[in-house]
Structures are given as structure tokens and as C-alpha cells.
Design an enzyme around this catalytic site. Structure first.
Site, short mmCIF file in Angstrom:
data_model
loop_
_atom_site.label_atom_id
_atom_site.label_comp_id
_atom_site.label_asym_id
_atom_site.label_seq_id
_atom_site.Cartn_x
_atom_site.Cartn_y
_atom_site.Cartn_z
N ASP A 1 36.59 42.86 41.21
CA ASP A 1 35.80 41.63 41.11
C ASP A 1 34.37 41.93 40.63
O ASP A 1 33.84 43.01 40.88
CB ASP A 1 35.76 40.95 42.49
CG ASP A 1 35.41 39.48 42.39
OD1 ASP A 1 35.25 38.96 41.26
OD2 ASP A 1 35.29 38.83 43.44
N HIS B 1 34.76 41.98 31.32
CA HIS B 1 36.19 42.30 31.46
C HIS B 1 36.55 43.56 30.67
O HIS B 1 37.32 44.39 31.14
CB HIS B 1 37.06 41.12 30.99
CG HIS B 1 36.89 39.89 31.84
ND1 HIS B 1 36.83 39.94 33.21
CD2 HIS B 1 36.76 38.58 31.50
CE1 HIS B 1 36.68 38.71 33.68
NE2 HIS B 1 36.63 37.88 32.66
N LEU C 1 51.30 59.48 39.51
CA LEU C 1 50.92 58.15 40.02
C LEU C 1 51.77 57.02 39.42
O LEU C 1 52.14 57.08 38.25
CB LEU C 1 49.45 57.92 39.64
CG LEU C 1 48.86 56.56 39.98
CD1 LEU C 1 48.32 56.58 41.40
CD2 LEU C 1 47.74 56.20 39.02
C1 FPP Z 1 37.22 39.34 38.37
O1 FPP Z 1 35.91 39.30 37.86
C2 FPP Z 1 38.11 39.94 37.43
C3 FPP Z 1 39.19 39.32 36.85
C4 FPP Z 1 39.58 37.95 37.12
C5 FPP Z 1 40.03 40.00 35.91
C6 FPP Z 1 40.22 41.46 36.14
C7 FPP Z 1 40.43 42.04 34.83
C8 FPP Z 1 39.93 43.20 34.39
C9 FPP Z 1 39.16 44.15 35.22
C10 FPP Z 1 40.12 43.58 32.99
C11 FPP Z 1 41.54 43.81 32.63
C12 FPP Z 1 42.05 44.98 33.33
C13 FPP Z 1 43.09 45.66 32.93
C14 FPP Z 1 43.51 46.84 33.72
C15 FPP Z 1 43.83 45.30 31.71
P1 FPP Z 1 35.24 37.88 37.67
O2 FPP Z 1 35.39 37.48 36.25
O3 FPP Z 1 35.80 36.92 38.67
O4 FPP Z 1 33.74 38.21 37.98
P2 FPP Z 1 32.68 37.21 38.64
O5 FPP Z 1 33.20 36.90 40.02
O6 FPP Z 1 31.43 38.03 38.65
O7 FPP Z 1 32.61 36.02 37.75
#
Ligand code: FPP
Length: 227
Positions: A14, A31, A125
Site C-alpha cells: 500500500d 505503481h 520460492l
Molecule cells: C496500493 O497503493 C496498491 C495497489 C492497489 C496496487 C498494487 C500494485 C502494485 C504494487 C504494482 C503491481 C505489482 C505487481 C507485482 C505487478 P495505492 O494506490 O492504494 O496507494 P495510496 O493508498 O497511497 O493511494
């Protein structure tokens, strides 16, 4: 590291959006940076002897985000899997997905399936990406399968019909960015996990911070309901 590696680590990655905002970047840049950290942490887990790493890449609720962000995440997951294949194969990493990927495009579904097939013999893994994953959805699908198969509703039967069948329960659950919630993530599998919440945004998360969490975990006493 002298610590005993846990068998299963699950992470809620997050804070990508906030990380990007603080740098005057688009959320999507967060992201992309997050995907790079996922790669580094996966390699580290493999090197220190973790058996399973489950990463929450797209939840059943993430469809509610702006269309362009959803499209970006879909493309990022596709690009990530294409790039990762060589790394998985070189390092004996097995890839698996959990979640209802039938809602994804046919091309993304195909890449997910091929990556699973090609890495199926990996002995180190297992990296599990939670894709269109929601724990309640997973449990409902499992119970439906029991009905279809005319099986009794028992813990063992539910477990055997979850997407995570064959994967041990979570030992360490980590959520980055200061939020203290489970957000529909592995509710069944986290029943006895040790939980760690850090203020670090996911793109800033490092293997050193993970090592510190594992040290802390090694010092906690897990009683599983006993005394
Ligand atoms: C939360 O941050 C993250 C997500 C909803 C997506 C997670 C995706 C990735 C880390 C990239 C893709 C990963 C792989 C392994 C392909 P947020 O956008 O909710 O952040 P915020 O709370 O600060 O807005």
C-alpha cells in the site's frame, strides 16, 4: 541473517499513490515503482529461504478506481509477468495466481496461465500474486464448490477448495503505508499470522526493513490459541 525464515509471508503493498503524489508524479508512477520493489522483495525472500510470498496486486474492490488507473494496472501486471518469466526460470521461482482472473482480458489470462505452467517445476520460492482477489469472494466460491461436489462443510473441505489449496497459512502479514486494515485479504489464511504494519510507502520498502520484521517475528511467541 541468523533468523529462521518464515514459510509464508503475505504483503499488502500500500501507499504507491501517496509516494507518487509526494514527488509530484502521477499515481501510476507509484505503481511502476511498486512493481520494481515487488521484484526485489521476491528475490530477497527466495534468497533467504522463504517458501511462499503472496502479494496483493489487484483486489476485487480495485475495479472502482478511475478507468485509466485500472487500465494502467492491467498493462503493468501484463508487462511485469512477461519480464519476470526469465527471472523466475533462472532462479527456480514458481509463479501462481489466486483470485478470480476470469474477469481479466483473455490475453492477460493467457499470460497468467502460461507463466504458471512454465514455472510449475520451480523448487525455490513460490510467488503468489493475488489478482482480482477478495477473500470473501474466495470463501463464497469455495463453499459453492462444496455444494456442487456434495461435500460436507468442514474446515478441511473449505481449505481444500480455497484458491490457496496446498499453501500453508500465512506466518507474517505486512501492510505498508500506515493503514491498519486487512482489506479483505486472506481472511481465512491469516487466522494465526503475526501482523506487522509499517508507515513506509511500498515503493520505499527495502529488504533491510523486511529483515527487521523477520527478526521481530522470530522474537514473538506464537501460541495458536494455546498457553
Ligand atoms: C496500493 O497503493 C496498491 C495497489 C492497489 C496496487 C498494487 C500494485 C502494485 C504494487 C504494482 C503491481 C505489482 C505487481 C507485482 C505487478 P495505492 O494506490 O492504494 O496507494 P495510496 O493508498 O497511497 O493511494
Amino acid at each position: 541473517m541468523d533468523n529462521k525464515a518464515p514459510s509464508h509471508i503475505a504483503i499488502i503493498m500500500d501507499g504507491n499513490g501517496r509516494w507518487a503524489k509526494e514527488r509530484n508524479l502521477k499515481r501510476t508512477a507509484g505503481h511502476s515503482a511498486g512493481a520494481d520493489v515487488a521484484r526485489k522483495i521476491t528475490m530477497h525472500c527466495s534468497n533467504i529461504g522463504v517458501d511462499y510470498l503472496t502479494l496483493y496486486a489487484f483486489s476485487t474492490e480495485n475495479w472502482q478506481r478511475p478507468r485509466l488507473e485500472v487500465e494502467f494496472l492491467m498493462k503493468l501486471i501484463e508487462k511485469y509477468l512477461k519480464q519476470e518469466l526469465a527471472i523466475y526460470l533462472e532462479n527456480g521461482i514458481r509463479f501462481k495466481s489466486i483470485g478470480d482472473v476470469s474477469k481479466f482480458s483473455k490475453s492477460l489470462q493467457k499470460i497468467i496461465r502460461l507463466t504458471e505452467e512454465k514455472t510449475a517445476h520451480g523448487k525455490k520460492l513460490t510467488q503468489i500474486l493475488a489478482l482480482n482477489y477478495g477473500s470473501r469472494d474466495e470463501i463464497v466460491r469455495a463453499v459453492r464448490k462444496l455444494n456442487e461436489k456434495n461435500l460436507e462443510v468442514t474446515e478441511a473441505n473449505i481449505e481444500a477448495n480455497l484458491d490457496t489449496v496446498g499453501i500453508p497459512d500465512v506466518d507474517i502479514l505486512i501492510r505498508t503505508s500506515g493503514e491498519v486494515r486487512l482489506s479483505n485479504y486472506l481472511l481465512w489464511q491469516n487466522a494465526y499470522s503475526e501482523m506487522f504494519f509499517t508507515n513506509t510507502y511500498w515503493p520505499d520498502f527495502t529488504k533491510n526493513e523486511l529483515d527487521d520484521i523477520i527478526s521481530d517475528y522470530n522474537n514473538r511467541e506464537r501460541r495458536f490459541g494455546g498457553i
